[in-house]
Write an enzyme that holds these catalytic residues in place. Structure first.
Site, PDB file in Angstrom:
ATOM      1  N   HIS A  75     -30.207 -29.867 -25.726  1.00 12.54           N
ATOM      2  CA  HIS A  75     -29.930 -28.516 -25.228  1.00 12.54           C
ATOM      3  C   HIS A  75     -30.859 -27.496 -25.877  1.00 12.54           C
ATOM      4  O   HIS A  75     -31.328 -26.546 -25.232  1.00 12.54           O
ATOM      5  CB  HIS A  75     -28.461 -28.176 -25.518  1.00 12.54           C
ATOM      6  CG  HIS A  75     -28.088 -26.765 -25.230  1.00 12.54           C
ATOM      7  ND1 HIS A  75     -27.831 -25.844 -26.216  1.00 12.54           N
ATOM      8  CD2 HIS A  75     -27.946 -26.101 -24.049  1.00 12.54           C
ATOM      9  CE1 HIS A  75     -27.532 -24.677 -25.666  1.00 12.54           C
ATOM     10  NE2 HIS A  75     -27.598 -24.801 -24.360  1.00 12.54           N
ATOM     11  N   GLU A  78     -34.104 -27.595 -24.135  1.00 18.68           N
ATOM     12  CA  GLU A  78     -34.016 -26.923 -22.833  1.00 18.68           C
ATOM     13  C   GLU A  78     -34.364 -25.442 -22.968  1.00 18.68           C
ATOM     14  O   GLU A  78     -35.104 -24.879 -22.161  1.00 18.68           O
ATOM     15  CB  GLU A  78     -32.606 -27.093 -22.265  1.00 18.68           C
ATOM     16  CG  GLU A  78     -32.356 -26.324 -20.970  1.00 18.68           C
ATOM     17  CD  GLU A  78     -30.926 -25.866 -20.834  1.00 18.68           C
ATOM     18  OE1 GLU A  78     -30.707 -24.691 -20.483  1.00 18.68           O
ATOM     19  OE2 GLU A  78     -30.010 -26.679 -21.079  1.00 18.68           O
ATOM     20  N   HIS A  79     -33.832 -24.794 -24.004  1.00 21.38           N
ATOM     21  CA  HIS A  79     -34.163 -23.382 -24.262  1.00 21.38           C
ATOM     22  C   HIS A  79     -35.642 -23.210 -24.592  1.00 21.38           C
ATOM     23  O   HIS A  79     -36.301 -22.279 -24.107  1.00 21.38           O
ATOM     24  CB  HIS A  79     -33.322 -22.858 -25.428  1.00 21.38           C
ATOM     25  CG  HIS A  79     -31.922 -22.512 -25.075  1.00 21.38           C
ATOM     26  ND1 HIS A  79     -31.409 -21.240 -25.164  1.00 21.38           N
ATOM     27  CD2 HIS A  79     -30.904 -23.287 -24.613  1.00 21.38           C
ATOM     28  CE1 HIS A  79     -30.143 -21.231 -24.788  1.00 21.38           C
ATOM     29  NE2 HIS A  79     -29.813 -22.468 -24.456  1.00 21.38           N
ATOM     30  N   GLU A 155     -24.509 -18.931 -28.772  1.00 22.44           N
ATOM     31  CA  GLU A 155     -23.892 -19.504 -27.577  1.00 22.44           C
ATOM     32  C   GLU A 155     -22.695 -20.378 -27.968  1.00 22.44           C
ATOM     33  O   GLU A 155     -21.649 -20.340 -27.332  1.00 22.44           O
ATOM     34  CB  GLU A 155     -24.927 -20.331 -26.813  1.00 22.44           C
ATOM     35  CG  GLU A 155     -24.413 -20.925 -25.515  1.00 22.44           C
ATOM     36  CD  GLU A 155     -25.478 -21.727 -24.783  1.00 22.44           C
ATOM     37  OE1 GLU A 155     -25.102 -22.537 -23.915  1.00 22.44           O
ATOM     38  OE2 GLU A 155     -26.685 -21.544 -25.067  1.00 22.44           O
TER      39      GLU A 155
END
Length: 454
Positions: A75, A78-79, A155
């Site tokens: 993840h 992904e950023h 997040e």
């Protein structure tokens, strides 16, 4: 009277859907496939009703493919993929998409990471050129790492740490999977996400972000021959990762006794009981068990007013204000079948769990109501048709299935398998599934103290 009315309604809906699905707006989408010399798979789904295209790159690498100790790196990466490359400035791809009237985004699951753009068809080549660039040419600085690490930690704070239901879900999933990495959250454990480094991200990137580990899905107003030519031009020169073996993960041992947990938190607004069972996924060439479980979940708890659990727990015993069942079989390895009972005021967790047990026992004794099964099948068929009307949903349908190990034929056959599943198939699957020795049962409770007990 009510039964007769429902039958009439079902007939009307069935006739309507039969006409819709046979018309040009819902005609079967033409699907073409191709594989580049470097191993990249290309799937083109034609839909010429609007001059729009979705360009989607799926990597067969998700959170469950991470090494131990670096949870959240899939993840995190992904950023980071929206940072600079050898040929683009940071943020340039998204800015270009917006300037051309489109939209873009990305997401990470346990089994895959996907990046997509929805644009006018005549902008496809531009998207392909930019997406191909970041497959192998990402440039990361230590400042990029620090910035995005703070972003994912925030997040996590917003979505998990400040949400007792999300924390409870994490704990239950960890109890469900003792050995398989599905027990690790996609966003990562906080103490590991805090230490993710540039080296961690680049190691994952260089291994998995490669043409021989990717599937390109292009859906919309396109010509397959032109798409294949573009793919050769932009993705064809990219080097594959050498020695990339098929995915093989640790599997679960046989569960010999029920696992239980109680999670207390003063922020809990609505207490509930949750139970999950390890369940088979959709397997290539063998999707019948998964189809039975899809229908079982819909019959038991797919509708807040008409499902079996709703009738038993919300209206007859008034034990719950909500009762649901959940199953998604699109995964690479064994998934879960889950039940939830949100308790009515004054009902204890013990009473709620007992009512759930009694409802399941009643269902196993009574069996599937043929009218309920027909209604659910019609609803699933309608949902499939409506989903097929959206090119982005089409691209996602194929990408999720293909990265979970299914084939094009499996995807095509899935709606028919659902419709062919019988009452007997569903009950047989239910009897195999509902074994309390194989369950994880959790109570989400409001703490009586001012501090959460975790």
């Amino acid at each position: 009277m009510r039964a007769a009315f429902l039958v009439v309604c079902q007939v009307i809906v069935f006739v309507f859907l039969t006409r819709v699905i046979s018309g040009p707006a819902a005609a079967a989408n033409d699907v073409s496939t191709f594989t580049l010399e470097n191993g990249m798979e290309i799937v083109v789904i034609e839909d010429h009703r609007a001059p729009v295209v979705v360009h989607m790159v799926w990597y067969k690498a998700g959170a469950a493919d991470e090494k131990p100790g670096v949870s959240g790196v899939a993840h995190f990466l992904e950023h980071l993929l929206f940072k600079a490359t050898e040929n683009m400035e940071a943020g340039e791809l998204s800015a270009t998409v917006a300037e051309n009237g489109g939209s873009d985004n990305a997401f990470t699951t346990q089994d895959a990471t996907a990046y997509f753009q929805r644009v006018s068809s005549d902008r496809l080549e531009l998207m392909m050129r930019m997406e191909a660039d970041r497959m192998r040419n990402l440039k990361l600085t230590e400042q990029d790492i620090a910035t995005e690490r703070n972003v994912i930690l925030e997040e996590r704070n917003m979505r998990v740490e400040n949400n007792p239901g999300a924390l409870f879900s994490e704990q239950r999933r960890a109890a469900q999977y003792l050995n398989h990495p599905y027990g690790i959250p996609v966003i990562g454990w906080k103490h590991e996400a805090e230490r993710l480094s540039r080296g961690d991200a680049l190691e994952f990137y260089r291994r998995y972000y490669a043409p021989n580990n990717a599937i390109l899905i292009v859906a919309g107003d396109v010509d397959p021959a032109e798409v294949f030519a573009m793919a050769r031009r932009y993705y064809g020169p990219l080097r594959p990762t050498a020695g990339l073996s098929p995915r093989s993960r640790p599997q679960e041992p046989l569960q010999l006794s029920e696992r239980r947990l109680r999670f207390r938190d003063p922020r809990v607004a609505q207490p509930y009981v949750a139970r999950s069972y390890l369940a088979p996924e959709r397997d290539p060439g063998n999707q019948k068990e998964a189809a039975a479980l899809v229908l079982l979940a819909q019959i038991l708890g797919g509708n807040p007013t008409t499902s079996f659990l709703a009738r038993k727990l919300q209206f007859e015993t008034k034990t719950a204000i909500f009762a649901g069942a959940f199953y998604d079989g699109t995964s690479l390895d064994d998934t879960t079948f889950s039940l939830m009972v949100v308790l009515s005021e004054g009902i204890s967790h013990q009473e709620g769990e007992q009512a759930l047990d009694e409802a399941i026992a009643s269902f196993l004794q009574e069996g599937v109501d043929p009218q309920d099964l027909e209604r659910v099948k019609i609803q699933l068929r309608a949902a499939y048709i409506y989903e097929s009307d959206n090119v982005q949903s089409l691209a996602r349908r194929y990408g999720m299935a293909l990265t979970a190990g299914l084939t094009i034929d499996d995807i095509r056959q899935w709606p028919g398998i659902l419709q062919q599943t019988s009452e007997e198939d569903i009950m047989a699957a239910a009897r195999r599934l509902f074994d309390r020795r194989r369950a994880v049962t959790g109570w989400l409770m409001r703490s009586e103290t001012t501090e959460a007990i975790r």
